[in-house]
Scaffold this active site. Structure first.
Site, mmCIF file in Angstrom:
data_model
loop_
_atom_site.group_PDB
_atom_site.id
_atom_site.type_symbol
_atom_site.label_atom_id
_atom_site.label_comp_id
_atom_site.label_asym_id
_atom_site.label_seq_id
_atom_site.Cartn_x
_atom_site.Cartn_y
_atom_site.Cartn_z
ATOM 1 N N SER A 110 2.601 -3.553 1.872
ATOM 2 C CA SER A 110 4.430 -3.020 0.933
ATOM 3 C C SER A 110 5.389 -3.308 2.206
ATOM 4 O O SER A 110 5.346 -4.623 3.249
ATOM 5 C CB SER A 110 4.371 -1.918 0.332
ATOM 6 O OG SER A 110 5.184 -1.769 -0.146
ATOM 7 N N GLU A 205 3.045 -11.915 -2.122
ATOM 8 C CA GLU A 205 3.133 -10.754 -2.648
ATOM 9 C C GLU A 205 4.645 -9.783 -3.059
ATOM 10 O O GLU A 205 4.660 -9.714 -2.735
ATOM 11 C CB GLU A 205 2.437 -9.664 -2.763
ATOM 12 C CG GLU A 205 1.913 -8.609 -1.572
ATOM 13 C CD GLU A 205 2.721 -7.423 -2.048
ATOM 14 O OE1 GLU A 205 2.617 -7.451 -3.500
ATOM 15 O OE2 GLU A 205 2.805 -7.156 -1.010
ATOM 16 N N HIS A 275 -0.006 -5.130 -5.114
ATOM 17 C CA HIS A 275 0.715 -3.996 -5.345
ATOM 18 C C HIS A 275 -0.774 -4.079 -6.501
ATOM 19 O O HIS A 275 -0.038 -3.434 -8.155
ATOM 20 C CB HIS A 275 1.747 -3.804 -5.890
ATOM 21 C CG HIS A 275 3.037 -3.811 -4.432
ATOM 22 N ND1 HIS A 275 3.510 -4.571 -3.446
ATOM 23 C CD2 HIS A 275 3.421 -2.370 -4.510
ATOM 24 C CE1 HIS A 275 4.002 -3.821 -3.288
ATOM 25 N NE2 HIS A 275 3.960 -2.612 -3.009
#
Length: 303
Positions: A110, A205, A275
């Site tokens: 992230s 992602e 995630h």
């Protein structure tokens, strides 16, 4: 030539910090316990459980905590407990001098994409794009995805498989595996942390974005030349996607495919990275081979 940090052994120390967003201390307990069960010792940073607005601390507090972990010779790896937002506020103030003398594994995903990209682009140092503290909760520590972090830290080469997808483009390619969160990869373009993608296996992602914004982010990568000369592309999970009142008119994977359909390298969709609980540990910057065929997808670390 990529520099791979030393793999961990029993008794080694892992530093745990929150360099970006806030996370309650109780949400890290399963992670702390599991790391110790794996045979490691844990050194807690000062940003665990602390709170300053959205962040785990002020910019200065988060920078100091991260810097101390990078400089501590006893700490063999630094696990970021969560992502969120905040690293781009401090990345240019980090002093990597001591770290470069004895590189250690930086772990997370992230917002931690910023550290992965910065270390690779500036210093050719490998890192670990992998599950963070929350993934250990509710029995998650027993899953193959969290266990893949342990295997990566201790030097076991990875070999991951997933089923085929209708939009996949078949082929075999070898390259250094780089990437992470799509929003952040686009955010870094034009900065010293921007990722070099030429000849690389790029993985992407994201979470919580509007489909039209994913389309815009892909076009940003394309216009910046980040998609032109890839060895291959791995599209991970795009979770909690949103649509506008007037629909965008395509699914998120269809939107991504529309941007890359004319390139000649192999592409796979729905790979278990991102995630969700299905989030394998990737050795960022390390050479891998991607094989996309009619039966499925294999991603293998070269060693």
């Amino acid at each position: 030539m990529i520099t791979i940090p030393s793999y961990l052994q029993q008794g080694d120390i892992i530093g745990l910090i929150c360099p970006s967003g806030y996370m309650p201390l109780e949400n890290m307990e399963a992670c702390l316990k599991t790391l110790e069960q794996w045979g490691f010792r844990v050194k807690k940073g000062k940003t665990l459980g602390t709170h300053f607005n959205y962040f785990s601390g002020t910019d200065k507090e988060r920078l100091t905590d991260l810097q101390q972990m990078l400089d501590d010779e006893e700490v063999k790896a630094v696990l970021c407990a969560r992502g969120g937002y905040g690293l781009s506020r401090i990345i240019d103030k980090i002093d990597f001098t001591t770290f470069l003398l004895n590189p250690k594994w930086i772990i997370g995903y992230s917002d931690i994409t910023i550290l992965h990209s910065h270390l690779f682009s500036n210093y050719n140092i490998a890192s670990l794009h992998s599950p963070m503290a929350a993934a250990f909760n509710d029995g998650g520590n027993e899953t193959e995805y969290v266990q893949s972090l342990k295997k990566a830290l201790t030097g076991q080469p990875s070999a991951y498989y997933c089923e085929g997808y209708k939009l996949n483009k078949q082929g075999i390619a070898t390259g250094e595996l780089v990437g992470g969160n799509l929003c952040l990869l686009a955010h870094l373009i034009g900065s010293e942390s921007s990722i070099n993608t030429n000849g690389k296996l790029l993985f992407i992602e994201d979470i919580g974005e509007y489909i039209y914004n994913i389309d815009r982010l892909m076009i940003q990568l394309q216009r910046a030349g980040k998609l032109n000369d890839l060895a291959g592309l791995i599209v991970g999970s795009f979770t909690d996607m949103k649509d506008t009142v007037i629909p965008f008119g395509a699914s998120v994977y269809d939107a991504i495919y529309d941007t890359i359909k004319d390139y000649n390298y192999p592409v796979c969709f729905n790979f278990p990275v991102g995630h969700t609980q299905e989030n394998y540990a990737f050795k960022h910057g390390v050479l891998h081979t991607l094989e996309v065929n009619e039966k499925g997808v294999i991603l293998t670390e070269k060693h």
